[in-house]
Design a protein around this motif. Structure first.
Motif, mmCIF file in Angstrom:
data_model
loop_
_atom_site.group_PDB
_atom_site.id
_atom_site.type_symbol
_atom_site.label_atom_id
_atom_site.label_comp_id
_atom_site.label_asym_id
_atom_site.label_seq_id
_atom_site.Cartn_x
_atom_site.Cartn_y
_atom_site.Cartn_z
ATOM 1 N N GLU A 82 0.828 -1.211 0.000
ATOM 2 C CA GLU A 82 0.000 0.000 0.000
ATOM 3 C C GLU A 82 0.860 1.258 0.000
ATOM 4 O O GLU A 82 0.527 2.240 -0.674
ATOM 5 C CB GLU A 82 -0.943 -0.004 1.214
ATOM 6 N N LYS A 86 0.616 4.172 -2.850
ATOM 7 C CA LYS A 86 0.439 5.587 -2.528
ATOM 8 C C LYS A 86 1.578 6.420 -3.106
ATOM 9 O O LYS A 86 1.354 7.484 -3.680
ATOM 10 C CB LYS A 86 0.350 5.787 -1.013
ATOM 11 N N ASP A 153 -0.055 10.183 2.951
ATOM 12 C CA ASP A 153 -0.118 10.889 1.666
ATOM 13 C C ASP A 153 0.495 12.284 1.770
ATOM 14 O O ASP A 153 1.260 12.699 0.890
ATOM 15 C CB ASP A 153 -1.571 11.008 1.190
#
Length: 164
Positions: A82, A86, A153
């Motif tokens: 993940e 991202k 993020d």
């Protein structure tokens, strides 16, 4: 500290986001890869800027934090797959997660010049991560900061140039 009866406040942060743009920066920059032996386990990350802010809050309001032990994490626990997804989306280039074995990781970083003692510490930390011990999420950072902890993020956006 505790045995001596001295006042204390312990900050126990989870994995630092900034490990990616320092310790693991070269693999990301040169190979577009997360060369990290965390297996499929989830890792809760915290931005070191948030840790610094929390430390300042504790120092500025010392009496209410004396004797506290704060486990500090961000708001999500991510697999390195993940993390790669991202980073790919934010950086605009494909980042992979090669998921090396612990032994391959240790041998590779020692070959690159990492001192054996530090390589052993890193390998042990990633072993503990593989065992599922780095996935816990706590609300502590948000409670102390009185805002959301920095998202993964946002961290990648803020440090974008370090990865390019």
């Amino acid at each position: 500290m505790m045995r001596l009866g001295l006042p204390f406040t312990f900050l126990r942060p989870s994995f630092f986001m900034q490990n990616l743009n320092t310790t693991h920066q070269e693999d990301i920059q040169k190979h577009d890869d997360l060369f990290i032996p965390a297996g499929n386990a989830r890792t809760s990350f915290i931005d070191t800027r948030d840790i610094g802010e929390i430390a300042a809050i504790c120092l500025m309001n010392t009496p209410q934090h004396i004797g506290q032990k704060y486990s500090i994490t961000g708001t999500e626990a991510l697999t390195y797959y993940e993390v790669a997804e991202k980073m790919t989306a934010i950086l605009g280039r494909k980042i992979t997660y090669s998921k090396p074995s612990l032994l391959r990781f240790r041998a590779t970083i020692i070959k690159r010049g990492t001192p054996k003692a530090f390589a052993n510490v890193m390998t042990m930390l990633y072993f503990i991560t593989q065992m599922g011990n780095a996935k816990q999420i706590t609300p502590t950072a948000q409670e102390l900061l009185q805002r959301e902890a920095t998202s993964f993020d946002q961290y990648v956006k803020d440090y974008r140039e370090d990865f390019l």
